[in-house]
Design a protein around this motif. Structure first.
Motif, PDB file in Angstrom:
ATOM      1  N   GLU A  73       0.776  -1.291   0.025  1.00 51.99           N
ATOM      2  CA  GLU A  73       0.030  -0.035  -0.110  1.00 51.99           C
ATOM      3  C   GLU A  73       0.884   1.285  -0.066  1.00 51.99           C
ATOM      4  OE1 GLU A  73      -2.806   0.204   3.102  1.00 51.99           O
ATOM      5  OE2 GLU A  73      -3.737  -1.927   2.470  1.00 51.99           O
ATOM      6  N   GLU A  74       1.921   1.134   0.846  1.00 60.53           N
ATOM      7  CA  GLU A  74       2.922   2.242   0.745  1.00 60.53           C
ATOM      8  C   GLU A  74       3.619   2.397  -0.627  1.00 60.53           C
ATOM      9  OE1 GLU A  74       2.313   0.675   4.660  1.00 60.53           O
ATOM     10  OE2 GLU A  74       2.874  -0.199   2.887  1.00 60.53           O
ATOM     11  N   GLY A  75       3.729   1.425  -1.179  1.00 61.37           N
ATOM     12  CA  GLY A  75       4.436   1.646  -2.704  1.00 61.37           C
ATOM     13  C   GLY A  75       3.344   2.217  -3.642  1.00 61.37           C
ATOM     14  N   VAL A  76       2.194   1.754  -3.400  1.00 64.98           N
ATOM     15  CA  VAL A  76       0.823   2.392  -4.370  1.00 64.98           C
ATOM     16  C   VAL A  76       0.880   3.933  -4.014  1.00 64.98           C
ATOM     17  CG1 VAL A  76      -1.532   2.392  -4.697  1.00 64.98           C
ATOM     18  CG2 VAL A  76      -0.400   0.187  -4.426  1.00 64.98           C
ATOM     19  N   ALA A  77       1.029   4.325  -2.770  1.00 69.90           N
ATOM     20  CA  ALA A  77       0.893   5.703  -2.469  1.00 69.90           C
ATOM     21  C   ALA A  77       2.260   6.559  -3.041  1.00 69.90           C
ATOM     22  CB  ALA A  77       0.793   6.123  -1.010  1.00 69.90           C
ATOM     23  N   GLU A  78       3.157   5.805  -2.955  1.00 70.49           N
ATOM     24  CA  GLU A  78       4.404   6.534  -3.587  1.00 70.49           C
ATOM     25  C   GLU A  78       4.236   6.763  -4.984  1.00 70.49           C
ATOM     26  OE1 GLU A  78       8.413   8.072  -4.417  1.00 70.49           O
ATOM     27  OE2 GLU A  78       7.332   7.821  -2.443  1.00 70.49           O
ATOM     28  N   LEU A  79       3.806   5.465  -5.763  1.00 66.93           N
ATOM     29  CA  LEU A  79       3.727   5.800  -7.211  1.00 66.93           C
ATOM     30  C   LEU A  79       2.770   6.808  -7.583  1.00 66.93           C
ATOM     31  CD1 LEU A  79       3.909   4.646 -10.045  1.00 66.93           C
ATOM     32  CD2 LEU A  79       2.331   2.833  -9.455  1.00 66.93           C
ATOM     33  N   LYS A  80       1.718   6.980  -6.866  1.00 70.29           N
ATOM     34  CA  LYS A  80       0.767   8.104  -7.278  1.00 70.29           C
ATOM     35  C   LYS A  80       1.171   9.252  -6.959  1.00 70.29           C
ATOM     36  CE  LYS A  80      -3.987   9.599  -6.335  1.00 70.29           C
ATOM     37  NZ  LYS A  80      -5.400   9.488  -5.789  1.00 70.29           N
ATOM     38  N   ASP A  81       1.967   9.448  -5.729  1.00 70.47           N
ATOM     39  CA  ASP A  81       2.717  10.787  -5.560  1.00 70.47           C
ATOM     40  C   ASP A  81       3.640  11.242  -6.797  1.00 70.47           C
ATOM     41  OD1 ASP A  81       1.684  10.978  -2.988  1.00 70.47           O
ATOM     42  OD2 ASP A  81       3.008  10.469  -1.852  1.00 70.47           O
ATOM     43  N   TRP A  82       4.286  10.099  -7.207  1.00 74.02           N
ATOM     44  CA  TRP A  82       5.140  10.515  -8.408  1.00 74.02           C
ATOM     45  C   TRP A  82       4.365  10.983  -9.800  1.00 74.02           C
ATOM     46  CZ3 TRP A  82       5.878   8.144 -13.035  1.00 74.02           C
ATOM     47  CH2 TRP A  82       6.941   8.793 -13.909  1.00 74.02           C
ATOM     48  N   VAL A  83       3.334  10.140  -9.691  1.00 75.35           N
ATOM     49  CA  VAL A  83       2.516  10.294 -11.200  1.00 75.35           C
ATOM     50  C   VAL A  83       1.948  11.763 -11.095  1.00 75.35           C
ATOM     51  CG1 VAL A  83       0.461   9.645 -12.298  1.00 75.35           C
ATOM     52  CG2 VAL A  83       2.041   7.847 -11.448  1.00 75.35           C
ATOM     53  N   VAL A  84       1.555  12.518  -9.848  1.00 71.87           N
ATOM     54  CA  VAL A  84       0.823  13.508  -9.815  1.00 71.87           C
ATOM     55  C   VAL A  84       1.830  14.740  -9.703  1.00 71.87           C
ATOM     56  CG1 VAL A  84      -1.140  12.679  -8.809  1.00 71.87           C
ATOM     57  CG2 VAL A  84       0.542  13.630  -7.236  1.00 71.87           C
ATOM     58  N   SER A  85       3.105  14.332  -9.699  1.00 76.14           N
ATOM     59  CA  SER A  85       4.128  15.431  -9.509  1.00 76.14           C
ATOM     60  C   SER A  85       4.402  16.106 -10.999  1.00 76.14           C
ATOM     61  CB  SER A  85       5.563  14.832  -8.746  1.00 76.14           C
ATOM     62  OG  SER A  85       6.158  13.995 -10.076  1.00 76.14           O
ATOM     63  N   THR A  86       4.988  17.258 -11.021  1.00 72.42           N
ATOM     64  CA  THR A  86       5.191  18.060 -12.169  1.00 72.42           C
ATOM     65  C   THR A  86       6.075  17.493 -13.013  1.00 72.42           C
ATOM     66  OG1 THR A  86       4.933  20.074 -10.803  1.00 72.42           O
ATOM     67  CG2 THR A  86       6.047  20.087 -12.974  1.00 72.42           C
ATOM     68  N   PRO A  87       5.563  16.912 -14.478  1.00 75.10           N
ATOM     69  CA  PRO A  87       6.254  16.360 -15.155  1.00 75.10           C
ATOM     70  C   PRO A  87       7.668  17.138 -15.502  1.00 75.10           C
ATOM     71  CG  PRO A  87       4.360  16.684 -16.276  1.00 75.10           C
ATOM     72  CD  PRO A  87       4.235  17.476 -14.805  1.00 75.10           C
ATOM     73  N   GLU A  88       8.838  16.272 -15.694  1.00 76.81           N
ATOM     74  CA  GLU A  88      10.046  16.628 -16.398  1.00 76.81           C
ATOM     75  C   GLU A  88       9.852  17.273 -17.785  1.00 76.81           C
ATOM     76  OE1 GLU A  88      13.069  13.814 -15.768  1.00 76.81           O
ATOM     77  OE2 GLU A  88      12.665  13.694 -13.578  1.00 76.81           O
ATOM     78  N   PRO A  89      10.579  18.294 -18.307  1.00 76.84           N
ATOM     79  CA  PRO A  89      10.547  18.640 -19.676  1.00 76.84           C
ATOM     80  C   PRO A  89      11.203  17.438 -20.623  1.00 76.84           C
ATOM     81  CG  PRO A  89      12.188  19.978 -18.615  1.00 76.84           C
ATOM     82  CD  PRO A  89      11.508  19.300 -17.501  1.00 76.84           C
ATOM     83  N   PRO A  90      10.814  17.287 -21.789  1.00 79.81           N
ATOM     84  CA  PRO A  90      11.365  16.605 -22.401  1.00 79.81           C
ATOM     85  C   PRO A  90      12.835  16.529 -22.707  1.00 79.81           C
ATOM     86  CG  PRO A  90       9.530  17.729 -23.522  1.00 79.81           C
ATOM     87  CD  PRO A  90       9.812  18.365 -22.412  1.00 79.81           C
ATOM     88  N   ASP A  91      13.254  15.241 -22.816  1.00 77.81           N
ATOM     89  CA  ASP A  91      14.879  15.326 -22.705  1.00 77.81           C
ATOM     90  C   ASP A  91      15.501  14.940 -23.964  1.00 77.81           C
ATOM     91  OD1 ASP A  91      17.488  15.031 -21.485  1.00 77.81           O
ATOM     92  OD2 ASP A  91      17.116  13.242 -20.391  1.00 77.81           O
ATOM     93  N   LEU A  92      16.254  15.805 -24.651  1.00 73.43           N
ATOM     94  CA  LEU A  92      16.746  15.620 -25.842  1.00 73.43           C
ATOM     95  C   LEU A  92      18.253  15.172 -25.721  1.00 73.43           C
ATOM     96  CD1 LEU A  92      16.222  16.028 -28.731  1.00 73.43           C
ATOM     97  CD2 LEU A  92      17.394  18.423 -28.710  1.00 73.43           C
ATOM     98  N   LYS A  93      17.973  13.696 -26.023  1.00 72.03           N
ATOM     99  CA  LYS A  93      19.628  13.017 -26.111  1.00 72.03           C
ATOM    100  C   LYS A  93      19.651  12.486 -27.329  1.00 72.03           C
ATOM    101  CE  LYS A  93      20.178  12.347 -20.913  1.00 72.03           C
ATOM    102  NZ  LYS A  93      20.219  11.503 -19.876  1.00 72.03           N
TER     103      LYS A  93
END
Length: 306
Positions: A73-93
Motif C-alpha cells: 500500500e505504501e508503494g502504491v501511495a509512492e507511485l501516485k505521489d510521483w505520477v501527480v508530480s510536475t512532469p519533467e521537460p522532454p529530454d533531448l539526447k
C-alpha cells in the motif's frame, strides 16, 4: 525519474519476478533504461528497504526457486505521489546531433554517407515500433482509458521517428544532397509454418557487405511481422568471414539490438577457420545467433527456440 518508479508502476499491475521486470522494460520503447540485472535488483533492494514492495520465495520442484515481488500500500501511495508530480521537460539526447554539429569538415560524399546511415536507423525504428504495436505491446489493459493511454504512448514513439525521417529529408533538400544510394536487391522469401514464420535470404544482387545490408534484412523481417531470419552464407561477402573487417561483429550486433534471431547456414566448411571459427563457437552458446549446416536444422532452431 528513476527506474524504481517504473518498477512500482509494473508491480501495481501484477506481481512479477526480477526476470519479468527486465523483459518488460527491455521490450518497452519508452522505458529507456538498459535494465541490466544489477540495475533491476539494486532498485528492488531499495524498494524492499523502503517498504514499497515485498518479496515471496516460490519454490519449484524441477526449476530453481524464484522471487515474486509485490507492491505494498505504501508503494502504491509512492507511485501516485510521483505520477501527480510536475512532469519533467522532454529530454533531448541524440548523439547524432553532436556528430552533425562538426560535419562541415566532411566532403559531400562523406556527409551523404553519414546521413544515409542515420536515415536507415530511423527507418528501421519506424518499422520496429509499428511491428511492436501490431504484435500487441505490453499494456495492463485494465480499463478502456488505460488501453487508450498506452496506445497513444506507442503512437508518440512512432511519430517521433517519423518526424525525424521528415527532418532528414528537409536537411538533404536544403543542402542539395539527394540520396543516391541504390538499395541492394535482397532476394528474400517469407516461409510460413502456421503459427510462426521467418524471412529467408539465400542470395543478393550484390553480396551483403555493410551494416546497412543488415538493417535491410531487419526491415524485411519487421515488414513481414517476424523477428526470425534464416541467412545463407552465399548471400554474404568474403568480408563477413574475415574478422579484421569488423563486418560480422557489426551485423550480428545490429541483429541483437533489434531483437532479430538469426540462423546462418554454412555448407562450405572451408570458410570456417581461425578467429571466425572462434566467433561461431562462442555465438553458438547463445540464443540470438547460431550457425548450422543445413536449412532443416536452422529452421528447427528458429521455430522451436524463438
Amino acid at each position: 525519474m528513476s527506474i524504481t518508479h517504473a518498477i512500482l508502476g509494473i508491480l501495481s499491475w501484477k506481481s512479477v519476478t526480477g526476470y519479468d521486470l527486465k523483459k518488460i522494460i527491455q521490450d518497452s520503447p519508452f522505458m529507456y533504461w538498459s535494465a541490466n540485472n544489477n540495475q533491476i535488483y539494486k532498485s528492488l533492494v531499495q524498494l524492499l528497504d523502503e517498504g514499497f514492495v515485498t518479496c515471496e520465495v516460490q519454490h519449484q520442484e524441477s526449476s530453481p526457486s524464484k522471487k515474486i515481488y509485490t507492491i505494498t500500500e505504501e508503494g502504491v501511495a509512492e507511485l501516485k505521489d510521483w505520477v501527480v508530480s510536475t512532469p519533467e521537460p522532454p529530454d533531448l539526447k541524440k548523439s547524432f546531433l553532436i556528430q552533425l554539429a562538426w560535419a562541415d569538415q566532411l566532403n559531400t560524399d562523406e556527409l551523404n554517407a553519414l546521413l544515409t546511415k542515420y536515415e536507415e536507423e530511423v527507418r528501421t525504428q519506424v518499422l520496429l515500433q509499428k511491428e511492436k504495436k501490431l504484435r500487441g505491446p505490453f499494456s495492463p489493459g485494465r480499463t478502456a482509458r488505460e488501453i487508450y493511454l498506452w496506445d497513444m504512448i506507442y503512437d508518440n514513439v512512432i511519430d517521433f521517428y517519423k518526424r525525424e525521417w521528415e527532418w532528414i529529408q528537409k536537411l538533404r533538400n536544403e543542402l542539395r544532397i539527394p540520396m543516391e544510394k541504390e538499395a541492394n536487391q535482397l532476394k528474400v522469401q517469407v516461409v510460413d509454418r502456421g503459427t510462426k514464420k521467418y524471412v529467408e535470404c539465400a542470395s543478393a544482387e550484390t553480396t551483403l557487405r555493410t551494416g546497412q545490408d543488415a538493417l535491410d534484412l531487419i526491415a524485411a523481417c519487421f515488414e513481414n511481422d517476424t523477428n526470425l531470419l534464416m541467412l545463407h552464407a552465399e548471400a554474404l561477402s568474403d568480408d563477413f568471414f574475415n574478422l579484421r573487417t569488423g563486418l560480422a561483429g557489426e551485423m550480428l550486433q545490429k541483429f541483437m539490438n533489434y531483437r532479430v534471431k538469426a540462423a546462418l547456414i554454412i555448407t562450405n566448411e572451408r570458410v570456417v577457420k581461425g578467429r571466425f571459427k572462434e566467433l561461431l563457437t562462442e555465438a553458438n552458446k547463445g540464443n540470438d545467433f547460431r550457425v548450422f549446416g543445413s536449412a532443416g536444422e536452422a529452421e528447427e532452431w528458429l521455430l522451436n527456440f524463438s
